[in-house]
Design a protein around this motif. Structure first.
Motif, short mmCIF file in Angstrom:
data_model
loop_
_atom_site.label_atom_id
_atom_site.label_comp_id
_atom_site.label_asym_id
_atom_site.label_seq_id
_atom_site.Cartn_x
_atom_site.Cartn_y
_atom_site.Cartn_z
N UNK A 29 -4.36 -0.01 -10.54
CA UNK A 29 -3.98 -0.92 -9.48
C UNK A 29 -5.02 -1.03 -8.39
N UNK A 30 -5.55 0.14 -7.95
CA UNK A 30 -6.57 0.12 -6.91
C UNK A 30 -7.88 -0.48 -7.43
N UNK A 31 -8.17 -0.32 -8.74
CA UNK A 31 -9.36 -0.94 -9.31
C UNK A 31 -9.25 -2.46 -9.26
N UNK A 32 -8.07 -2.98 -9.58
CA UNK A 32 -7.87 -4.42 -9.52
C UNK A 32 -8.02 -4.93 -8.08
N UNK A 33 -7.43 -4.17 -7.13
CA UNK A 33 -7.56 -4.55 -5.72
C UNK A 33 -9.02 -4.54 -5.27
N UNK A 34 -9.76 -3.52 -5.73
CA UNK A 34 -11.18 -3.44 -5.35
C UNK A 34 -11.96 -4.62 -5.90
N UNK A 62 -14.46 -10.06 1.80
CA UNK A 62 -13.75 -10.16 3.07
C UNK A 62 -13.03 -8.85 3.35
N UNK A 63 -13.44 -8.18 4.43
CA UNK A 63 -12.78 -6.92 4.80
C UNK A 63 -11.35 -7.17 5.25
N UNK A 64 -11.12 -8.32 5.89
CA UNK A 64 -9.77 -8.63 6.36
C UNK A 64 -8.81 -8.82 5.18
N UNK A 65 -9.27 -9.55 4.16
CA UNK A 65 -8.43 -9.73 2.97
C UNK A 65 -8.17 -8.39 2.29
N UNK A 123 -4.59 -4.01 0.81
CA UNK A 123 -4.36 -2.56 0.81
C UNK A 123 -3.17 -2.19 1.68
N UNK A 124 -2.98 -2.91 2.79
CA UNK A 124 -1.81 -2.66 3.64
C UNK A 124 -0.51 -2.96 2.90
N UNK A 125 -0.49 -4.07 2.15
CA UNK A 125 0.70 -4.40 1.36
C UNK A 125 0.97 -3.34 0.30
N UNK A 126 -0.12 -2.86 -0.33
CA UNK A 126 0.05 -1.79 -1.33
C UNK A 126 0.56 -0.51 -0.68
N UNK A 179 -2.53 3.38 4.13
CA UNK A 179 -2.38 2.69 5.41
C UNK A 179 -3.58 2.95 6.32
N UNK A 180 -4.09 4.18 6.30
CA UNK A 180 -5.29 4.48 7.08
C UNK A 180 -6.48 3.64 6.58
N UNK A 181 -6.61 3.54 5.24
CA UNK A 181 -7.68 2.71 4.68
C UNK A 181 -7.53 1.26 5.07
N UNK A 182 -6.29 0.76 5.06
CA UNK A 182 -6.05 -0.63 5.44
C UNK A 182 -6.42 -0.88 6.90
N UNK A 183 -6.03 0.04 7.78
CA UNK A 183 -6.38 -0.12 9.20
C UNK A 183 -7.89 -0.06 9.41
N UNK A 184 -8.56 0.77 8.62
CA UNK A 184 -10.01 0.85 8.71
C UNK A 184 -10.66 -0.48 8.35
N UNK A 185 -10.21 -1.08 7.25
CA UNK A 185 -10.77 -2.36 6.82
C UNK A 185 -10.46 -3.46 7.82
N UNK A 186 -9.26 -3.45 8.36
CA UNK A 186 -8.86 -4.52 9.29
C UNK A 186 -9.63 -4.44 10.62
N UNK A 187 -10.10 -3.25 10.97
CA UNK A 187 -10.83 -3.11 12.24
C UNK A 187 -12.34 -3.26 12.07
#
Length: 328
Positions: free
Chosen positions: A57-62, A70-73, A78-81, A115-123
């Motif tokens: 799943x994470x490979x597909x997301x990557x 796009x880091x925001x996307x 990742x936040x949804x996951x 969630x930490x990874x998602x916040x990192x990407x979003x910032x």
């Protein structure tokens, strides 16, 4: 007994031991009675299947994120996951039949880490550099979310993640330097020592409270004690190093040694093995460090190791003799 019922009892007894409700001896006896070894194979297969699904799943997301550039996307996906993993894990741990408590706790923890990874990407779009302040804030937020989850749903793994994030957010870090070398540092060891001491004392109080009104949080206090003692002793050890750049090194050496001895004495009086264990380990590290700092450059390698080995043998013999006299 039906195989399904035997497997259920084997899993339940393993979970009781995992939560600290039964001792290791009772857990081993129940494991032999209900053939936990065969049940563990099915559990191992389940864990491998779960790991494979998460990795795929994470490979597909990557792939999706890298394709979009796009880091925001990526942060949104990742936040949804993370929310999905957290929600599914909570559902599993809240199951009245307790069929998958360990798996559920693991999913919750993975979701919080995601969630930490998602916040990192979003910032990331906020600035080009990911500075230490933003790093500490995100770790602290993740620690708060993990601790709230741990206390709300009585889960120890999220508390473990929370304490890791909290202490790293306060300035502790480590990295692999290659060739078998690891590097560790604490940004402000004096402040960290105070915080860690408070954490360890809070853990001792928590353990005592778990015998009464906090019985539903068994095992939480143990984590506080372990993390508090680890970062307390590491902070004092760093301060006692002559190469660390601190003034009044002798003062820190004496304080570090006194704290280690105090932990051993307190552990013996309170019958608290973690205090005794950390005290002995870090007192040994302290003695080795002092020996290394003062004699490594003055003695040959063979003589240095010979003296160190003989000293360890003599100390071990004295401790064993004292223990034998105390139990006689």
């Amino acid at each position: 007994m039906r195989q399904s019922k035997s497997q259920l009892l084997a899993q339940e007894s393993a979970e009781w031991h995992h939560r600290g409700l039964i001792s290791a001896a009772v857990s081993a006896q129940l494991g032999r009675r209900y053939d936990r070894e065969s049940a563990s194979y099915s559990g191992l297969i389940s864990w491998l299947a779960l790991s494979a699904m998460c990795l795929l799943g994470f490979a597909v997301l990557a792939i999706i994120v890298l394709s979009s550039q796009s880091a925001t996307l990526g942060g949104g996906i990742l936040g949804a996951a993370a929310v999905a993993l957290w929600y599914r894990g909570i559902r599993m741990t809240s199951d009245p039949l307790k069929r998958h408590p360990v798996t559920g706790s693991a999913l919750v923890t993975v979701g919080l880490a995601a969630a930490y990874g998602a916040m990192t990407l979003l910032t990331l779009p906020i600035g080009d550099s990911f500075n230490d302040t933003r790093f500490s804030v995100l770790l602290t937020v993740t620690a708060a979310l993990s601790m709230a989850t741990a206390y709300q749903y009585h889960l120890r793994w999220p508390l473990l993640l929370s304490l890791l994030c909290l202490f790293h957010g306060l300035g502790a870090w480590h990295e692999y330097a290659g060739n078998g070398d690891y590097i560790a540092n604490i940004q402000d060891p004096r402040t960290m020592a105070v915080i860690a001491a408070l954490c360890a004392n809070f853990g001792l109080w928590h353990q005592h409270a778990e015998e009464g009104r906090l019985r539903h949080l068994v095992g939480f206090g143990r984590l506080y004690v372990i993390f508090g003692l680890l970062y307390l002793d590491c902070s004092l050890w760093f301060l006692s190093l002559a190469s660390y750049g601190e003034d009044h090194v002798l003062r820190w050496v004496l304080l570090f040694s006194a704290i280690c001895v105090a932990q051993i004495i307190a552990g013996a009086r309170l019958k608290e093995g973690k205090l005794t264990g950390f005290g002995i380990v870090f007192l040994s590290i302290d003695l080795y460090t002092r020996f290394f700092e003062h004699f490594w450059g003055r003695l040959s390698l063979g003589l240095f190791l010979l003296i160190a080995g003989l000293s360890a043998v003599v100390l071990g013999w004295l401790f064993e003799r004292h223990a034998g006299a105390a139990t006689a």
